[in-house]
Design an enzyme around this catalytic site. Structure first.
Site, PDB file in Angstrom:
ATOM      1  N   CYS A   1      52.277   5.028  51.045  1.00  0.00           N
ATOM      2  CA  CYS A   1      53.167   5.692  51.199  1.00  0.00           C
ATOM      3  C   CYS A   1      53.352   3.772  50.822  1.00  0.00           C
ATOM      4  O   CYS A   1      54.367   2.524  49.963  1.00  0.00           O
ATOM      5  CB  CYS A   1      54.515   5.595  52.287  1.00  0.00           C
ATOM      6  SG  CYS A   1      54.636   6.904  52.533  1.00  0.00           S
TER       7      CYS A   1
ATOM      8  N   THR B   1      63.232  14.148  50.083  1.00  0.00           N
ATOM      9  CA  THR B   1      62.862  15.797  51.822  1.00  0.00           C
ATOM     10  C   THR B   1      63.783  14.988  52.932  1.00  0.00           C
ATOM     11  O   THR B   1      64.252  15.362  53.797  1.00  0.00           O
ATOM     12  CB  THR B   1      61.498  15.772  51.749  1.00  0.00           C
ATOM     13  OG1 THR B   1      60.649  16.105  51.142  1.00  0.00           O
ATOM     14  CG2 THR B   1      61.584  16.852  53.224  1.00  0.00           C
ATOM     15  N   GLY B   2      63.749  13.845  53.543  1.00  0.00           N
ATOM     16  CA  GLY B   2      64.376  12.566  53.896  1.00  0.00           C
ATOM     17  C   GLY B   2      65.898  13.018  53.775  1.00  0.00           C
ATOM     18  O   GLY B   2      66.420  13.158  55.223  1.00  0.00           O
TER      19      GLY B   2
ATOM     20  N   GLU C   1      60.454   7.712  57.066  1.00  0.00           N
ATOM     21  CA  GLU C   1      59.357   6.630  56.789  1.00  0.00           C
ATOM     22  C   GLU C   1      59.671   7.739  55.321  1.00  0.00           C
ATOM     23  O   GLU C   1      58.095   8.259  55.533  1.00  0.00           O
ATOM     24  CB  GLU C   1      58.212   6.226  57.720  1.00  0.00           C
ATOM     25  CG  GLU C   1      57.283   5.103  56.701  1.00  0.00           C
ATOM     26  CD  GLU C   1      56.800   5.735  56.074  1.00  0.00           C
ATOM     27  OE1 GLU C   1      56.481   5.876  54.830  1.00  0.00           O
ATOM     28  OE2 GLU C   1      55.152   5.122  56.639  1.00  0.00           O
TER      29      GLU C   1
END
Length: 469
Positions: free
Chosen positions: A277, A225-226, A243
């Protein structure tokens, strides 16, 4: 004091499209979350942009006072927020979970308010004088994940507001109520329009990313998605803090006391039932202490109760959604098929309600196995044997992400030497995953870029301006 029932009622829409929200521990319906579209997004951005000049003009002192009042409001509603978070996300009330997360929201707000404004004298040589200041960007878009839906929202919202920006936030579609409830409590103290929230799926987030009225996007989530956010933001050179995914390695040196580090290893890997994460996702242990570490870690893990979050004795909960349950199940099953040794767990109860996956430790597994190389994001830890620390460093660095890592040793200087060679944004010594509001945090490689927390986090939600003369 806010009650859970009043808080839920306050965020339940009277009209418009909604979707049912289910408890991941029981499958029971919690309530209804609104589903916004393009029109609601446009109105939210319009309100935030209209409110921004006055919010910036208040000045830093008044914004600091406001953030502290917001922290007070969160504490007044703390138990109601924790119950809603536990019901929707699944994490237990106790342990480093729901109450901990809500408390961290208030603490982080206060720490952000207390951080000195970053103003730097860059040249003062008697002839030239120049200062570097940081000014508001305008309106910041915040897209938050489902694993720590309140705390990560505060990590992004608090510094953005402190620096004079307004915010449009979109919580994950998996934890929409948590995002809406947190914002509702915060807006008891914030001026109208300073914090807006929109609720929807990834498509709505994509619209937020490309909107010309948003000056910066802050996103916590997957690397895939980043990448899409980077591509979408290129058209107007939108500023980004990303992040992204991690596959953190822990390296245990041969001089450790296995029983002394076992609980630290456990929480480094299994905090929030592994859905973090920067949790430890793979553990490399030297031959000399391999069996002792496996035994000690199994002993600790076997005593950690897992169950519905509202049961006060539990410290581990379900996976938040079935999608993530399937990822963990697939990776553990593949490890079992490959001949790896399951020390604990590994077989979910087919009769269990909710998305529970048992706490699982897998030993004698090859470093090339998918359970090691892919981010499992759940309660399953592979333990890999090594005999040469050079091999451990090589294996730790071999993945394409680099959020965090840890080194475990009785010799702190030796641990620091190895830490300096690890390709990760943060390396912890004899712990894993702890964050502090004054210590910058961010990833390298495909774990994203940009720093959060402390003065560096304030700079990241502002534009630099040099005043020369």
């Amino acid at each position: 004091m806010e009650t859970y029932e009043r808080l839920l009622a306050a965020i339940t829409p009277a009209t418009g499209p909604t979707r049912d929200v289910l408890d991941p521990a029981t499958g029971e319906r919690i309530g209804a979350a609104r589903v916004d579209g393009t029109a609601e997004l446009e109105r939210a951005i319009g309100r935030a942009r209209a409110a921004q000049p006055a919010w910036a003009e208040l000045g830093d002192e008044e914004r600091v006072a406001t953030l502290n009042r917001v922290a007070d409001a969160i504490e007044r509603s703390g138990e109601a927020l924790a119950e809603l978070l536990s019901r929707e996300q699944g994490k237990p009330l106790n342990g480093p979970n729901a109450r901990f997360e809500v408390g961290a929201c208030a603490n982080w707000l206060r720490a952000t308010a207390a951080t000195p404004q970053p103003v730097e004298v860059v040249v003062d040589d008697g002839e030239t004088y120049a200062e570097l200041h940081y000014r508001p960007i305008g309106t910041v878009g915040v897209i938050t994940p489902w694993n720590w839906p309140m705390m990560i929202a505060i990590w992004q919202i608090a510094p953005a507001l402190r620096m004079g920006n307004t915010v449009v936030a979109k919580p994950s579609e998996y934890t929409t109520l948590s995002g809406l409830a947190l914002a509702a409590v915060m807006n008891q103290e914030l001026p109208e329009g300073v914090l807006e929230v929109v609720a929807g799926d990834g498509g709505l987030g994509a619209e937020l990313v490309v909107h010309p009225g948003i000056g910066k996007i802050m996103f916590t989530g997957s690397t895939a998605t980043g990448r899409r956010i980077m591509e979408a933001s290129a058209g107007n050179l939108k500023r980004l803090t990303l992040e992204l995914g991690g596959n953190d390695a822990g390296i245990v040196l041969p001089d450790v006391d296995a029983s002394a580090i076992a609980e630290g290893l456990f929480w480094g890997a299994f905090i929030n039932t592994g859905q973090t994460c920067a949790a430890m996702k793979r553990l490399y242990v030297h031959d000399d202490v391999y069996d002792a570490v496996c035994d000690a870690l199994t002993e600790v893990a076997s005593q950690m109760p897992m169950g519905p979050g509202l049961d006060e004795q539990n410290v581990l909960g379900p996976l938040q959604n079935r999608m993530q349950w399937e990822v963990v199940h697939r990776l553990v099953d593949a490890a079992k098929t490959s001949g790896a040794r399951v020390l604990l767990g590994g077989t979910p109860d087919p009769e269990a309600s909710g998305h529970f996956y048992p706490t699982t430790l897998v030993a004698d597994i090859d470093d090339a196995h998918p359970l090691v190389q892919e981010e499992q994001f759940g309660p399953a830890l592979p333990i890999i044997r090594y005999s040469d620390v050079e091999d451990a460093v090589r294996m730790a660095n071999a993945v394409d992400v680099g959020l965090g890592a840890s080194v475990w040793s009785g010799d702190r200087e030796r641990a620091r030497e190895i830490a300096a060679r690890l390709e990760a944004g943060t390396v912890w010594i004899n712990s894993h995953g702890g964050v502090h509001p004054g210590i910058p945090f961010g990833g390298v490689k495909q774990s994203g870029f940009g720093l959060e927390f402390g003065a560096e986090g304030l700079k990241a939600v502002a534009v630099p301006q040099v005043i020369n003369g």
